[in-house]
Design an enzyme around this catalytic site. Structure first.
Site, short mmCIF file in Angstrom:
data_model
loop_
_atom_site.label_atom_id
_atom_site.label_comp_id
_atom_site.label_asym_id
_atom_site.label_seq_id
_atom_site.Cartn_x
_atom_site.Cartn_y
_atom_site.Cartn_z
N LYS A 199 0.63 -1.26 0.00
CA LYS A 199 0.04 -0.02 0.04
C LYS A 199 0.71 1.22 0.09
O LYS A 199 0.19 2.30 -0.50
CB LYS A 199 -0.79 0.02 1.07
N GLY A 202 8.19 3.73 2.20
CA GLY A 202 8.58 5.02 3.02
C GLY A 202 10.15 4.71 3.22
O GLY A 202 10.80 3.94 2.63
N ASP A 323 8.01 13.57 13.18
CA ASP A 323 8.10 13.55 12.00
C ASP A 323 6.55 13.65 11.52
O ASP A 323 6.09 12.93 10.72
CB ASP A 323 8.50 12.08 11.29
#
Length: 514
Positions: A199, A202, A323
């Site tokens: 999906k 990163g 983050d």
């Protein structure tokens, strides 16, 4: 040498021997390895496994097995991460009466070769490892030395507890009493977990949609070289009080494969709508939808930032995410938000500093001015304010796709995409954010909507160049609630005014048809 001196010397030798055995138990370097599901997991079926881990973490061996009508079936054996239940146990012993799956852990090389069930104290092991009978001399010596060894062990254990407290080992994470899945354990591997499709990809790996029994879950897979990120995320999820509706739901963690082929898995709840970035690319949002997403996002971050003592499962420390970005905010089916991805997160515990933590981390586009300058004050509040700067940018992304104002809704763009493009360098961001002090544009048409005008003011106070002037996540949450109430009141007043105007109009009398 007198009799008393000889006795003291003997006790000293026994104490040293006991100390060596106790302290040596934490030096677990290798364990017996076995995986009953080796064909499905594509691993070796048996052998030995080298235990990897940080220097300040203790390593153990574990074994899991089933007892089916007196027949022992081993499920898994291998290395196990720092667990207080395994401390100073040279024997791998299960203490529960009759669990469905037996589990034990211990310290010492290959200590999981033999494993026991304490009520009967029967050795349950593969037939290839028969029990070795202890010689009578060994038993005689054991029973005669027990009183002396008990005293020595008590003294050494007291000393170890003192050192353990002084060296400030990280707190052991106990299972939360909130409803939900159990903490990570090797038993998760007993449930069939099928990867369906990738999906997202990163910095630290990829996210799969997967099937766990009848439940759809997300599996984040880290390569072994990113073990520190996997371990940090696992530890943050396992902190007391981290079960919250606006923080991604954590199910478990696993290590798959051996040696260089090892993958590290984190299993969480799966949300079909994906990240806020993905949703805004394909959809615009109404004012009520914006408020719902922003409020729940702020609530999740506020809970993360909060230090909460006195919970049933322990003290929840304040945590900085480090983050925050729209890619790390996931949307549930009802459009409520939850915060995800804690690979860079930092927890703050009383009496401990941030230490040598590298400050310049995160996604460049969302870095606060002080991060870009490398001028961070390594205190808790400084890290929380860095999160709030990035949070302001995410609120801007929401505003840019909202239909509340009369003006046109632009195509989705990332913060500063007009100024620096899609792949900015650190120098690009320093020039725009630090030197020119630019921020994403707040459209004039947004100011014509009462709620959007208040949102613009909130955004500006989140990304303020002065870190100490920024709003807290809790304050943003309260403001968004007030914004929604205000716009509801204004809308109601407008409706009342229109109705009043209509009812006060003098209509001419109807003419008779007669």
């Amino acid at each position: 040498m007198g009799a008393a001196t000889k006795l003291a010397f003997a006790v000293f030798l026994i104490s040293c021997s006991s100390a060596g055995s106790i302290l040596g138990r934490s030096e677990t370097k290798e364990c017996i390895y076995y995986n009953a599901n080796w064909e499905k997991d594509k691993t070796n079926s048996n052998g030995t496994e080298i235990c990897y881990g940080d220097n300040d973490k203790r390593k153990h061996c574990f074994a899991t097995w089933k007892n089916i009508s007196g027949s022992i079936e081993i499920v898994k054996q291998g290395c196990w991460l720092d667990d207080i239940n395994c401390y100073n146990k040279s024997k791998c012993t299960e203490k529960k009466d009759s669990p469905d799956v037996f589990f034990c852990c211990c310290e010492g090389n290959y200590c999981n070769e033999k494993f026991y069930h304490s009520p009967e104290m029967e050795v349950t092991q593969p037939t290839s490892n028969p029990v070795t009978t202890k010689p009578p001399l060994f038993n005689t010596l054991l029973y005669s030395l027990v009183p002396i060894m008990v005293v020595a062990v008590i003294v050494l254990f007291s000393f170890w507890m003192y050192r353990h407290h002084k060296l400030a080992y990280p707190p052991v994470l106990v299972p939360t009493q909130d409803p939900g899945p159990p903490p990570p354990s090797p038993l998760l591997g007993l449930k069939p977990l099928q990867l369906l499709e990738v999906k997202a990809r990163g910095r630290f790996g990829c996210v799969w949609k997967a099937q766990l029994l009848n439940e759809t879950v997300a599996v984040k897979i880290f390569p072994v070289q990113d073990k520190l990120s996997w371990q940090n995320e696992y530890e943050i999820y396992s902190l007391p009080g981290m079960k919250h509706e606006n923080i991604l739901y954590f199910i478990g963690a696993e290590k798959r494969g051996t040696n260089l082929d090892t993958d590290l898995w984190l299993i969480t709840a799966f949300h079909e709508k994906g990240s806020l970035t993905d949703y805004l690319k394909a959809n615009v949002v109404s004012w009520n939808e914006l408020c719902l997403i922003a409020e729940t996002m702020a609530r999740g971050l506020s809970h993360l930032h909060e230090d909460i003592p006195g919970l049933k499962d322990g003290h929840k420390p304040a945590v900085a995410h480090r983050d925050i970005k729209s890619k790390n905010v996931l949307l549930k089916n009802n459009l409520t938000a939850c915060i995800a991805d804690f690979g860079l997160a930092l927890k703050f515990e009383a009496g401990k500093s941030a230490g040598d933590t590298h400050g310049q981390v995160g996604t460049r586009r969302y870095m606060a001015p002080e991060v870009l300058e490398g001028a961070i004050n390594f205190q808790r509040d400084a890290f929380l304010r860095i999160d709030m700067y990035a949070f302001g940018l995410v609120l801007w992304e929401l505003a840019s796709r909202c239909t509340a104002s009369d003006g046109p809704v632009d195509e989705y763009m990332l913060p500063f995409e007009e100024e620096v493009g899609q792949h900015p360098s650190l120098e690009d961001m320093q020039e725009v954010v630090v030197h020119k002090k630019k921020r994403p544009i707040l459209r004039e048409c947004w100011q014509k909507h009462a709620g959007m005008a208040m949102l613009c003011e909130t955004i500006e106070e989140c990304w303020d160049h002065d870190a100490e002037a920024r709003l807290s996540a809790g304050c943003v949450e309260e403001r968004i609630i007030q914004m929604q109430k205000l716009t509801n009141i204004i809308t109601t007043e407008d409706i009342v005014t229109v109705v009043t105007m209509v009812t006060n109009v003098d209509f001419p009398p109807k003419e008779s048809s007669l």
